[in-house]
Design an enzyme around this catalytic site. Structure first.
Site, mmCIF file in Angstrom:
data_model
loop_
_atom_site.group_PDB
_atom_site.id
_atom_site.type_symbol
_atom_site.label_atom_id
_atom_site.label_comp_id
_atom_site.label_asym_id
_atom_site.label_seq_id
_atom_site.Cartn_x
_atom_site.Cartn_y
_atom_site.Cartn_z
ATOM 1 C CG HIS A 152 -5.224 -4.152 -6.136
ATOM 2 N ND1 HIS A 152 -5.296 -3.397 -7.278
ATOM 3 C CD2 HIS A 152 -4.950 -3.284 -5.139
ATOM 4 C CE1 HIS A 152 -5.064 -2.131 -6.986
ATOM 5 N NE2 HIS A 152 -4.854 -2.024 -5.695
HETATM 6 C C1 UD1 Z 1 -1.842 -1.199 -1.424
HETATM 7 C C2 UD1 Z 1 -2.536 0.155 -1.299
HETATM 8 C C3 UD1 Z 1 -3.416 0.383 -2.526
HETATM 9 C C4 UD1 Z 1 -2.624 0.217 -3.811
HETATM 10 C C5 UD1 Z 1 -1.965 -1.145 -3.798
HETATM 11 C C6 UD1 Z 1 -1.142 -1.393 -5.029
HETATM 12 C C7 UD1 Z 1 -3.100 0.856 0.976
HETATM 13 C C8 UD1 Z 1 -4.207 1.044 1.918
HETATM 14 N N1 UD1 Z 1 -3.414 0.200 -0.167
HETATM 15 O O1 UD1 Z 1 -2.838 -2.194 -1.380
HETATM 16 O O2 UD1 Z 1 -3.921 1.696 -2.477
HETATM 17 O O3 UD1 Z 1 -3.503 0.331 -4.910
HETATM 18 O O4 UD1 Z 1 -1.121 -1.225 -2.647
HETATM 19 O O5 UD1 Z 1 -0.621 -2.669 -5.038
HETATM 20 O O6 UD1 Z 1 -1.999 1.271 1.238
HETATM 21 N N2 UD1 Z 1 1.621 -8.587 -0.325
HETATM 22 C C9 UD1 Z 1 2.544 -9.504 -0.717
HETATM 23 N N3 UD1 Z 1 3.703 -9.026 -1.271
HETATM 24 C C10 UD1 Z 1 3.932 -7.697 -1.448
HETATM 25 C C11 UD1 Z 1 2.955 -6.788 -1.060
HETATM 26 C C12 UD1 Z 1 1.782 -7.240 -0.500
HETATM 27 O O7 UD1 Z 1 2.370 -10.703 -0.571
HETATM 28 O O8 UD1 Z 1 5.021 -7.327 -1.922
HETATM 29 C C13 UD1 Z 1 0.391 -9.045 0.334
HETATM 30 C C14 UD1 Z 1 0.376 -8.555 1.779
HETATM 31 O O9 UD1 Z 1 1.001 -9.458 2.602
HETATM 32 C C15 UD1 Z 1 -1.094 -8.432 2.079
HETATM 33 C C16 UD1 Z 1 -1.682 -8.118 0.727
HETATM 34 O O10 UD1 Z 1 -0.722 -8.445 -0.271
HETATM 35 O O11 UD1 Z 1 -1.615 -9.644 2.540
HETATM 36 C C17 UD1 Z 1 -2.091 -6.660 0.628
HETATM 37 O O12 UD1 Z 1 -0.952 -5.801 0.786
HETATM 38 P P1 UD1 Z 1 -1.125 -4.331 1.406
HETATM 39 O O13 UD1 Z 1 0.137 -3.581 1.328
HETATM 40 O O14 UD1 Z 1 -1.803 -4.440 2.719
HETATM 41 O O15 UD1 Z 1 -2.184 -3.614 0.479
HETATM 42 P P2 UD1 Z 1 -2.473 -3.713 -1.084
HETATM 43 O O16 UD1 Z 1 -3.729 -4.478 -1.294
HETATM 44 O O17 UD1 Z 1 -1.277 -4.120 -1.859
#
Ligand code: UD1
Length: 364
Positions: free
Chosen positions: A201
């Protein structure tokens, strides 16, 4: 003593659960649990609270998705009134996600002490958002609780006073040790006897469409010999959809993200785990399962020097060669690092409540 914990994203939940439980067993401690809402899907958040026995958050800021700046700013402006209202004696933050640095910064400005669990880890790669979060959080924390001795060395190099730093061990392993017996009932009936388990991811792997396509292609090749199970993070799912990559075939199985117990159950029996996660490098080291990390560096070097982790970088031939090696039975033997013993959260609770001396005396 009033201790306020902050969680925000999936890897925080298994770190906070044992610390919350250890503090709940201490007399005179009141706890508040704040969820930033950085992760919000049922299968990225709620199911972890259920399985790990974390109480429902007292406060959920519900900030949701956004760019780094927007997400960080929303967490800060949502969290400041919480601190002003609750007036905790201490705030505990976990890991390296945006929620960690945003809330630590609010506390530092309001002169509320912060304890950082999982302090001191460094990849020395500032293109990773998590590295920025780690460095900044450590600079403004009052108590730095490290999982391994390399963390103490890194903090010393950054000029952080030794008296603030405590080597406590790995809290994620506390949760693993507690939950492991429950995984026996979570093995899917159709699980093959040998398989690769995959998670990817990180922006460095999934934001570059050509590279993501190459990895999916290689996973498809591997699956001709070794079935591949791949629970797909929402971020990766979105990138695959956008690039119209459909790697799915009979033996490469793309699935929704799994709950904690179900994923741990799959780790315990995997032939190899292929990942870019930080926590999974640690869990496979504890379990003695071969792990290939698709990154150029790791903030958890102890998993490569002592554990079963191998960095394969962004190299498809390396992934292919290492999988072949593992299939021939040439696996890396590892040992469990010191203090990854299921008791890190007890050590943390003793430090936070000032009872450390009593614990040290009673165990000597
Ligand atoms: C975040 C952390 C990363 C960790 C990861 C575990 C930061 C900078 N990154 O990255 O260190 O390894 O979490 O998962 O804080 N999304 C959903 N549903 C959710 C959560 C996220 O659809 O419940 C989507 C969001 O809308 C976004 C994408 O996933 O488009 C990324 O989510 P985001 O929280 O920005 O960062 P992660 O890549 O999950």
């Amino acid at each position: 003593m009033h201790i306020l914990h902050v969680v925000g994203a999936r890897p925080n939940f298994m770190k906070a659960a044992p610390v919350y439980a250890a503090l709940a067993a201490c007399s005179g401690v009141t706890q508040t649990l704040v969820h930033s809402g950085q992760h919000y899907d049922f299968n990225m958040s709620d199911v972890f609270f259920q399985q790990l026995g974390l109480p429902a958050p007292d406060i959920n800021l519900q900030i949701g998705p956004g760019s780094h700046a927007r997400q960080t700013a929303l967490i800060m402006s949502g969290f400041e009134p919480v601190i002003l209202d609750k007036k905790p004696d201490l705030v505990v933050v976990y890991g390296d996600v945006n929620s960690t640095v945003a809330t630590a910064l609010v506390c530092a400005k309001l002169l509320v002490p912060v304890a950082h669990v999982e302090a001191g880890l460094r990849s020395f790669d500032r293109t990773m958002p998590e590295e920025i979060n780690r460095v900044l959080t450590d600079q403004i924390s009052s108590l730095l609780l490290t999982p391994s001795a390399d963390g103490n060395e890194n903090l010393a190099h950054e000029g952080i006073a030794a008296e603030k730093v405590h080597l406590v061990g790995n809290v994620m392993i506390d949760t693993l040790v507690r939950m492991l017996p429950q995984t026996a009932t979570r093995i899917p009936a159709e699980l093959p006897s040998r398989y690769a388990l995959v998670t990817l991811h990180r922006p460095s792997n999934v934001d570059d469409t050509d590279w993501l396509g190459s990895i999916l292609n290689e996973l498809s090749n591997i699956s001709a010999e070794l079935p591949v199970w791949f629970p797909v993070h929402p971020r990766t799912r979105e990138r695959l959809r956008h690039a119209q990559i459909n790697g799915h075939n009979g033996t490469l199985r793309l699935m929704d993200p799994l709950p904690y117990l179900d994923f741990l159950a799959l780790q315990t029996r995997a032939t190899v785990v292929i990942t870019d996660s930080g926590g999974i490098q640690e869990e496979t080291t504890y379990l003695g399962i071969p792990c290939l990390t698709v990154r150029e560096n790791t903030e958890r070097p102890i998993t490569t020097t002592m554990g079963t982790n191998t960095l394969v970088g962004r190299s498809i031939p390396r992934v292919r060669d290492e999988v072949k090696r593992i299939l021939r039975g040439e696996t890396k033997n590892g040992t469990v690092p010191p203090l990854w013993d299921g008791k890190a959260s007890e050590r943390i609770a003793a430090i936070l409540t000032g009872k450390q001396a009593a614990v040290a005396q009673s165990s000597s």
